[in-house]
Design a protein around this motif. Structure first.
Motif, PDB file in Angstrom:
ATOM      1  N   ALA A  71      -8.882   9.313  -9.220  1.00  0.00           N
ATOM      2  CA  ALA A  71      -8.924   7.879  -8.934  1.00  0.00           C
ATOM      3  C   ALA A  71      -9.080   7.077 -10.213  1.00  0.00           C
ATOM      4  O   ALA A  71      -8.452   6.028 -10.400  1.00  0.00           O
ATOM      5  CB  ALA A  71     -10.071   7.574  -7.962  1.00  0.00           C
ATOM      6  N   THR A 124       0.832  -1.208   0.000  1.00  0.00           N
ATOM      7  CA  THR A 124       0.000   0.000   0.000  1.00  0.00           C
ATOM      8  C   THR A 124       0.861   1.250   0.000  1.00  0.00           C
ATOM      9  O   THR A 124       0.601   2.199  -0.748  1.00  0.00           O
ATOM     10  CB  THR A 124      -0.930   0.006   1.228  1.00  0.00           C
ATOM     11  OG1 THR A 124      -1.786  -1.136   1.175  1.00  0.00           O
ATOM     12  CG2 THR A 124      -1.773   1.273   1.253  1.00  0.00           C
ATOM     13  N   SER A 170      -7.756   3.882  -5.633  1.00  0.00           N
ATOM     14  CA  SER A 170      -8.908   4.205  -4.792  1.00  0.00           C
ATOM     15  C   SER A 170      -8.879   5.687  -4.419  1.00  0.00           C
ATOM     16  O   SER A 170      -7.839   6.351  -4.496  1.00  0.00           O
ATOM     17  CB  SER A 170      -8.885   3.359  -3.519  1.00  0.00           C
ATOM     18  OG  SER A 170      -7.795   3.745  -2.698  1.00  0.00           O
ATOM     19  N   ARG A 171     -10.040   6.191  -3.972  1.00  0.00           N
ATOM     20  CA  ARG A 171     -10.092   7.590  -3.536  1.00  0.00           C
ATOM     21  C   ARG A 171      -9.277   7.784  -2.265  1.00  0.00           C
ATOM     22  O   ARG A 171      -8.753   8.873  -2.022  1.00  0.00           O
ATOM     23  CB  ARG A 171     -11.548   8.014  -3.306  1.00  0.00           C
ATOM     24  CG  ARG A 171     -12.385   8.025  -4.576  1.00  0.00           C
ATOM     25  CD  ARG A 171     -13.698   8.730  -4.377  1.00  0.00           C
ATOM     26  NE  ARG A 171     -14.588   8.565  -5.520  1.00  0.00           N
ATOM     27  CZ  ARG A 171     -15.744   9.178  -5.667  1.00  0.00           C
ATOM     28  NH1 ARG A 171     -16.174  10.010  -4.716  1.00  0.00           N
ATOM     29  NH2 ARG A 171     -16.484   8.969  -6.733  1.00  0.00           N
ATOM     30  N   THR A 172      -9.136   6.735  -1.475  1.00  0.00           N
ATOM     31  CA  THR A 172      -8.310   6.824  -0.263  1.00  0.00           C
ATOM     32  C   THR A 172      -6.863   7.116  -0.640  1.00  0.00           C
ATOM     33  O   THR A 172      -6.203   7.973  -0.024  1.00  0.00           O
ATOM     34  CB  THR A 172      -8.377   5.513   0.531  1.00  0.00           C
ATOM     35  OG1 THR A 172      -9.731   5.271   0.922  1.00  0.00           O
ATOM     36  CG2 THR A 172      -7.493   5.584   1.771  1.00  0.00           C
ATOM     37  N   THR A 173      -6.371   6.426  -1.665  1.00  0.00           N
ATOM     38  CA  THR A 173      -5.004   6.661  -2.123  1.00  0.00           C
ATOM     39  C   THR A 173      -4.868   8.065  -2.691  1.00  0.00           C
ATOM     40  O   THR A 173      -3.843   8.733  -2.483  1.00  0.00           O
ATOM     41  CB  THR A 173      -4.614   5.619  -3.189  1.00  0.00           C
ATOM     42  OG1 THR A 173      -4.735   4.309  -2.640  1.00  0.00           O
ATOM     43  CG2 THR A 173      -3.180   5.826  -3.657  1.00  0.00           C
TER      44      THR A 173
END
Length: 301
Positions: A35, A4, A41-44
């Motif tokens: 994204a 990650t 992902s939007r988290t990344t």
């Protein structure tokens, strides 16, 4: 480093390239768009934006992130990540292989994300390449992010052969006038030897002709010392040799004929028989043209 964390670092490095090269404007696209562009992902995305905010590269203005200074290498991470230019070269090679190996055929539909995942590059790179490639009129933009492969008709083939004949005839005239110490004369002899070896073992190895054909035409075109000629080689190779919509029932025989024609041209060049080399090239291009037209007519029957 965890997978990650490595992904996040790679995305940061790719976004640095994107901002520096003008692929990402200010304000940046939405988190959802980023994204999609980077296939993450939007988290990344949020982690990357937070990193640039902390480094003073971005500022938050309302719901947007605005670029306030050009990012530098030190704003990124020391990890194995290809630049956008390197990714572009990687994807270009992979895209032509997909066509050559018939993974993409006339009529096939595909998405930028699909190709980006298959080659492991940024969707930004894929989009830029496809927009550039679309000038050859071999792909259609169906809607944003979606494309399809087109078929080409006899008129299209004849126009491209006209271009090919002009380029290669011009290049061959330069080859004939190369000085005797030029390394390309030695390359011609080595290439002739490779043709003879394949010709002697053609029964089970006829598909290996593709690389030999590529090397032959690259050598001829190189004599023009013109970068635009060199750039034409890839698209010519895709359209004229690998014929992604062609019937392969007589592929072995076509390759045998082409090998013999190549050998005639190379032998004439090496012996400095200029007229025979030029006549041989014209015969070779005419054979290829008639073969393509015949195959197009069969496909449309």
């Amino acid at each position: 480093m965890s997978r990650t964390q490595n992904l996040r670092h790679n995305v940061v490095n790719q976004m640095i390239d994107g901002i520096s090269n003008g692929h990402l404007g200010s304000p940046l696209p939405s988190q959802a768009a980023l994204a999609e562009m980077y296939n993450i992902s939007r988290t990344t995305v949020r982690h990357a934006l937070a990193h640039f905010f902390q480094r003073g590269v971005l500022e938050k203005v309302g719901d947007d992130y605005v670029v306030v200074r050009r990012p530098q290498a030190e704003d990124g991470f020391d990890c194995q990540s290809l630049s956008l230019d390197e990714q572009g070269k990687k994807f270009e090679k992979a895209f032509y292989q997909m066509i050559n190996q018939k993974q993409l055929r006339a009529g096939d539909a595909f998405s930028e994300l699909q190709l980006a995942r298959a080659v492991n590059v940024s969707p930004v790179v894929v989009r830029e390449f496809l927009l550039h490639f679309s000038r050859y009129n071999l792909i259609d933009s169906v809607r944003r992010g979606q494309w399809s492969m087109k078929k080409f008709d006899r008129r299209y083939a004849e126009q491209l052969f006209e271009l090919r004949q002009m380029l290669e005839t011009h290049a061959l005239s330069h080859f004939i006038n190369l000085p005797g110490h030029d390394e390309r004369w030695l390359q011609a002899k080595e290439l002739l030897s490779r043709h003879r070896q394949l010709r002697e073992n053609i029964s089970d190895n006829y598909r290996r002709f593709s690389q030999l054909d590529r090397d032959f035409h690259r050598l001829i075109l190189s004599a023009a010392n013109n970068p635009f000629f060199n750039q034409s080689l890839e698209i010519i190779s895709v359209i004229f040799h690998f014929h992604y919509q062609w019937d392969e029932t007589d592929l072995k025989q076509r390759n045998i004929v082409a090998i013999d024609e190549h050998m005639t041209i190379l032998s004439a060049l090496i012996c400095r028989n200029d007229q025979e080399a030029i006549s041989g090239l014209h015969r070779h291009l005419d054979t290829a043209k008639q073969s393509m037209i015949r195959s197009i007519n069969q496909a449309g029957a």
